[in-house]
Design an enzyme around this catalytic site. Structure first.
Site, PDB file in Angstrom:
ATOM      1  N   HIS A 142      -5.377  -5.896   0.203  1.00  0.00           N
ATOM      2  CA  HIS A 142      -6.605  -6.548  -0.267  1.00  0.00           C
ATOM      3  C   HIS A 142      -6.553  -8.069  -0.155  1.00  0.00           C
ATOM      4  O   HIS A 142      -7.581  -8.731  -0.331  1.00  0.00           O
ATOM      5  CB  HIS A 142      -6.874  -6.190  -1.736  1.00  0.00           C
ATOM      6  N   ASP A 179      -4.908   4.112   2.341  1.00  0.00           N
ATOM      7  CA  ASP A 179      -5.123   3.845   0.917  1.00  0.00           C
ATOM      8  C   ASP A 179      -6.573   4.175   0.590  1.00  0.00           C
ATOM      9  O   ASP A 179      -7.465   3.971   1.415  1.00  0.00           O
ATOM     10  CB  ASP A 179      -4.827   2.367   0.635  1.00  0.00           C
ATOM     11  N   HIS A 181      -8.683   2.725  -1.181  1.00  0.00           N
ATOM     12  CA  HIS A 181      -9.537   1.546  -1.257  1.00  0.00           C
ATOM     13  C   HIS A 181      -9.593   0.846   0.091  1.00  0.00           C
ATOM     14  O   HIS A 181      -8.616   0.853   0.843  1.00  0.00           O
ATOM     15  CB  HIS A 181      -9.020   0.590  -2.338  1.00  0.00           C
ATOM     16  N   ASP A 267      -3.286   6.741  -3.338  1.00  0.00           N
ATOM     17  CA  ASP A 267      -4.337   6.858  -4.355  1.00  0.00           C
ATOM     18  C   ASP A 267      -5.504   7.739  -3.929  1.00  0.00           C
ATOM     19  O   ASP A 267      -6.446   7.924  -4.703  1.00  0.00           O
ATOM     20  CB  ASP A 267      -4.825   5.480  -4.809  1.00  0.00           C
TER      21      ASP A 267
END
Length: 368
Positions: A142, A179, A181, A267
């Site tokens: 991120h 991931d 996200h 996740d």
């Protein structure tokens, strides 16, 4: 097959700064922290512990690495950002961006995390290892050049790529981010470039809320070299494997990278507390098998995985163990103790058909 596993005890010591009460213990024992964020050391530590108990570490080349240097980090992050990060770290910690707290010494730990990714990539590209896994913490995908967010303080994979390029180890890099996200930081760093293919499979509108759209394909020379696969909530084992088969693998074949790097978050797992996907340990095993075959076909098997998210302390270790079994070819197994439960909670045939149609529409729009 020689598989490297890069880790460092100090990476478990990264703490939540102003989100947690952290008690320093002299620098030789992990600081005690009460409270904090979902990003905590236990998912990573328990993965490594499980591999030790199962015997899998006996089949790996267990390695450490030096921290990323200031020069390494400055290829991605402006000097002003690095200086502000270092000064705040030295002063006791704090928060520079959104959901990126750190305690005293956080700068050095983040540099170490990036160093693990850098060395893992270098050792694969030089042929010292066939493939490798970096247990990096804090995570990185991120982090934008000048703005950390989502628990990420330095962009580990981007730092590793630019270090490898600077030393002439490779020229074309593919990053597959599974991931849950969106990998907004990695996307932003390489958005204008045609020598790094970035692919992100993520839950739509989870985090960040305003990035990760299918239409975001890159800019200028980078047009077509950024691929987003925004999946609705509830996609499970069948849907993720289909998204890999119909979008990720064709994109890799078209790009022909020198190495494949996986931003390996767990996740999307069914028990994750901050996501709503239904992947299982077997999903991650088979996705690893898919990218290993792609690496064999395209770039001499060169494959590196860098740890990102995943917040179920109970389930992440089994997902990670399945990946490491596949990556190394080890016969030291750790059977999924929740296998029967997760099988019952998978999408039914009707929902899988809906997801399949959506994935097909995305593949068509992407020209794959």
């Amino acid at each position: 097959m020689a598989t490297g596993f890069f880790w460092d005890e100090k990476c478990f010591w990264h703490a939540g700064g102003n989100y947690a009460l952290t008690l320093p213990l002299g620098g030789y024992v992990q600081p005690l922290a009460a409270g904090g964020l979902p990003e905590n050391p236990e998912t990573k530590r328990r993965l490594k512990n499980l591999m030790e108990v199962s015997g899998l570490t006996d089949d790996l080349s267990m390695r450490h690495a030096a921290p990323a240097s200031w020069e390494d980090m400055a290829r991605i992050h402006p000097e002003t950002y690095l200086t502000a990060f270092k000064d705040m770290s030295d002063a006791g910690g704090g928060e520079l961006g959104l959901r990126t707290p750190f305690a005293k010494g956080g700068f050095e730990i983040a540099a170490l995390s990036a160093g693990l990714a850098k060395q893992a990539l270098a050792d694969v590209l030089t042929g010292d290892l066939d493939n490798a896994y970096a247990l990096s913490r804090p995570p990185g995908h991120h982090c934008l050049p000048d703005w950390p967010n989502g628990f990420c303080l330095l962009n580990n994979i981007a730092i590793a790529i630019e270090a490898a390029r600077a030393t002439g180890l490779a020229q074309r890099f593919a990053v597959v981010d599974w991931d849950v996200h969106h990998g907004n930081g990695t996307e932003a760093i390489f958005y204008d470039r045609d020598d790094v293919l970035t692919i992100s499979l993520h839950q739509e509108a989870n985090y960040p809320l305003d990035t990760g759209a299918l239409a975001d394909r890159g800019r200028g020379p980078g047009e077509g070299y950024n691929i987003n696969v925004p999946l609705p909530s509830g996609v499970g084992h069948v849907g993720y494997l289909e998204a890999m088969e119909r979008i990720t693998l064709p994109a890799l074949r078209r790009f022909k990278p020198d190495v494949i790097i996986i931003a390996c978050g767990f996740d999307a797992g069914i028990f994750d507390p901050i996501a709503r996907q239904l992947c299982t340990a077997e999903t991650f095993r088979l996705m690893t098998r898919q990218v290993m075959q792609a690496a064999t076909d395209l770039c001499g098997g060169k494959l590196v995985m860098v740890h990102e998210g995943g917040y179920s302390e109970a389930y992440v270790p089994f997902c990670g163990h399945a990946v490491m079994e596949e990556l190394s070819g080890s016969t030291h197994a750790a059977p999924d103790p929740m296998a029967d439960t997760v099988a019952k909670r998978q999408p039914n045939a009707r929902m899988n058909a809906v997801f399949s149609e959506l994935i097909g529409e995305m593949a068509t729009e992407l020209g794959l």
